[in-house]
Design an enzyme around this catalytic site. Sequence first.
Site, PDB file in Angstrom:
ATOM      1  N   ALA A   1      18.884  92.209  98.543  1.00 59.13           N
ATOM      2  CA  ALA A   1      18.901  92.098 100.003  1.00 59.13           C
ATOM      3  C   ALA A   1      20.136  92.742 100.615  1.00 59.13           C
ATOM      4  O   ALA A   1      20.326  92.699 101.829  1.00 59.13           O
ATOM      5  CB  ALA A   1      18.815  90.632 100.432  1.00 59.13           C
TER       6      ALA A   1
ATOM      7  N   GLY B   1      47.885  99.729  98.253  1.00 60.00           N
ATOM      8  CA  GLY B   1      47.341 100.356  97.056  1.00 60.00           C
ATOM      9  C   GLY B   1      46.179 101.288  97.320  1.00 60.00           C
ATOM     10  O   GLY B   1      45.303 101.451  96.461  1.00 60.00           O
TER      11      GLY B   1
ATOM     12  N   TYR C   1      38.968  94.526  93.858  1.00 63.21           N
ATOM     13  CA  TYR C   1      37.539  94.855  93.797  1.00 63.21           C
ATOM     14  C   TYR C   1      37.245  95.774  92.623  1.00 63.21           C
ATOM     15  O   TYR C   1      36.353  95.519  91.807  1.00 63.21           O
ATOM     16  CB  TYR C   1      37.089  95.514  95.101  1.00 63.21           C
ATOM     17  CG  TYR C   1      35.830  96.342  94.953  1.00 63.21           C
ATOM     18  CD1 TYR C   1      34.620  95.743  94.596  1.00 63.21           C
ATOM     19  CD2 TYR C   1      35.853  97.722  95.137  1.00 63.21           C
ATOM     20  CE1 TYR C   1      33.463  96.505  94.439  1.00 63.21           C
ATOM     21  CE2 TYR C   1      34.708  98.483  94.987  1.00 63.21           C
ATOM     22  CZ  TYR C   1      33.516  97.878  94.637  1.00 63.21           C
ATOM     23  OH  TYR C   1      32.386  98.629  94.474  1.00 63.21           O
TER      24      TYR C   1
ATOM     25  N   THR D   1      30.758 101.688  90.352  1.00 61.58           N
ATOM     26  CA  THR D   1      31.448 102.461  91.376  1.00 61.58           C
ATOM     27  C   THR D   1      32.451 103.430  90.764  1.00 61.58           C
ATOM     28  O   THR D   1      32.995 103.181  89.675  1.00 61.58           O
ATOM     29  CB  THR D   1      32.190 101.515  92.340  1.00 61.58           C
ATOM     30  OG1 THR D   1      33.001 102.286  93.243  1.00 61.58           O
ATOM     31  CG2 THR D   1      33.097 100.558  91.597  1.00 61.58           C
ATOM     32  N   ASP D   2      32.729 104.522  91.481  1.00 62.18           N
ATOM     33  CA  ASP D   2      33.775 105.449  91.043  1.00 62.18           C
ATOM     34  C   ASP D   2      35.167 104.835  91.129  1.00 62.18           C
ATOM     35  O   ASP D   2      36.121 105.333  90.504  1.00 62.18           O
ATOM     36  CB  ASP D   2      33.716 106.748  91.853  1.00 62.18           C
ATOM     37  CG  ASP D   2      33.813 106.553  93.362  1.00 62.18           C
ATOM     38  OD1 ASP D   2      34.013 105.415  93.826  1.00 62.18           O
ATOM     39  OD2 ASP D   2      33.666 107.557  94.097  1.00 62.18           O
ATOM     40  N   GLU D   3      35.319 103.734  91.865  1.00 57.71           N
ATOM     41  CA  GLU D   3      36.642 103.147  92.068  1.00 57.71           C
ATOM     42  C   GLU D   3      37.252 102.568  90.794  1.00 57.71           C
ATOM     43  O   GLU D   3      38.452 102.303  90.746  1.00 57.71           O
ATOM     44  CB  GLU D   3      36.591 102.080  93.164  1.00 57.71           C
ATOM     45  CG  GLU D   3      36.210 102.647  94.514  1.00 57.71           C
ATOM     46  CD  GLU D   3      36.528 101.718  95.656  1.00 57.71           C
ATOM     47  OE1 GLU D   3      37.626 101.133  95.667  1.00 57.71           O
ATOM     48  OE2 GLU D   3      35.682 101.573  96.544  1.00 57.71           O
TER      49      GLU D   3
ATOM     50  N   LYS E   1      35.024  95.132  89.204  1.00 55.72           N
ATOM     51  CA  LYS E   1      33.898  95.975  88.813  1.00 55.72           C
ATOM     52  C   LYS E   1      34.113  96.561  87.417  1.00 55.72           C
ATOM     53  O   LYS E   1      33.174  96.638  86.609  1.00 55.72           O
ATOM     54  CB  LYS E   1      33.675  97.095  89.824  1.00 55.72           C
ATOM     55  CG  LYS E   1      33.071  96.657  91.140  1.00 55.72           C
ATOM     56  CD  LYS E   1      31.671  96.058  90.974  1.00 55.72           C
ATOM     57  CE  LYS E   1      30.638  97.089  90.598  1.00 55.72           C
ATOM     58  NZ  LYS E   1      29.267  96.505  90.532  1.00 55.72           N
TER      59      LYS E   1
ATOM     60  N   ASP F   1      18.644  87.316  95.325  1.00 53.43           N
ATOM     61  CA  ASP F   1      19.827  87.526  96.154  1.00 53.43           C
ATOM     62  C   ASP F   1      20.384  86.185  96.606  1.00 53.43           C
ATOM     63  O   ASP F   1      19.637  85.272  96.966  1.00 53.43           O
ATOM     64  CB  ASP F   1      19.503  88.388  97.379  1.00 53.43           C
ATOM     65  CG  ASP F   1      20.739  89.048  97.960  1.00 53.43           C
ATOM     66  OD1 ASP F   1      20.887  90.275  97.794  1.00 53.43           O
ATOM     67  OD2 ASP F   1      21.573  88.350  98.564  1.00 53.43           O
TER      68      ASP F   1
END
Length: 327
Positions: free
Chosen positions: A9, A267, A142, A118-120, A146, A30
């Site tokens: 969702a 950061g 975050y 994620t690319d992060e 991940k 969800d």
Amino acid sequence: MRILVTGGAGFIGSHFVRSFADQDTLTVLDKLTYAGNLANLTPAEGRFTFVHGDICDAELLKAVVPGHDAVVNFAAETHVDRSIAAADAFVRSNVLGVQTLMRACLDAGTPRVVHVSTDEVYGSIDTGSWDESAPLAPNSPYAAAKAGGDLIALAYARTHGLPVSITRCGNNYGPYQYPEKVVPLFVTNLLDGLNVPLYGDGGNVRDWIHVDDHCRAVRLVVEHGRAGEVYHIAGTTELTNLELTDRLLRALNAPWRRVDRVPDRKGHDRRYSLTDAKIRAIGHTPRIGFERGLAETVEWYAANRPWWEPLKRSAPKGRGELRHQPR
């Protein structure tokens, strides 16, 4: 194919559901946190089964996971500003939640699992682009959460033989994105005659991909991805935040005086960039160029005030309010 879509969702998960509800038999799980919204699924109403629940709930997963041909995990806390203010929910959902889900898939003998990341997780890169072998070096809470979830998923692949693949993607944009993220935040603020906040010098670079291209790539990995492998889903356009802001201002005929310069985020990663040869080798090609995608996205928010106005009025306070800019 019978697919369980966790986090279905949310912004990206709901697009996956809307895109494949006619092709697959979908179950949506969800928790319906602030960013999970059943209204995101209205266009697919009657074409999926909904379960209200949390991927950290092992007993619920024991009942829901069995019987599916694949599980696609979009469930996550994703907003960097919120993670800086309070990381607890991010560790719970993005690490413990992944472990609980992987265990449930293992116990159920799920034939395919795709974990969306994620690319992060790589941190920041000054020049060039990361391939899938790049070391993880996350900077925000975050991204660290991940990365932890990614490592848990890969551990289940290598230790237990769970057929799980990981996708890592750049910045998504498109319809139904919760308006704390930069594109919908700027668009809706400008539509309301409000100013928009630009972090620091605006030189941070992000790689932009339309959510439809992202979801098509994830569906491709469900069918053709190899267990234990990571697949990058690169965007179509790298832009500094200054360049993105300029395009959004021009799209809405707004002057630069509508931009407020605000102190940079703690950061703040300078640049993300991915190579995507591996997923192109199994058939993925982005279809939506940035100019077209952004124009259509702006038009969607302009035409769908009843969707986003209540979200902005009821936004949680104190942890990444809607005046802040993401990523």
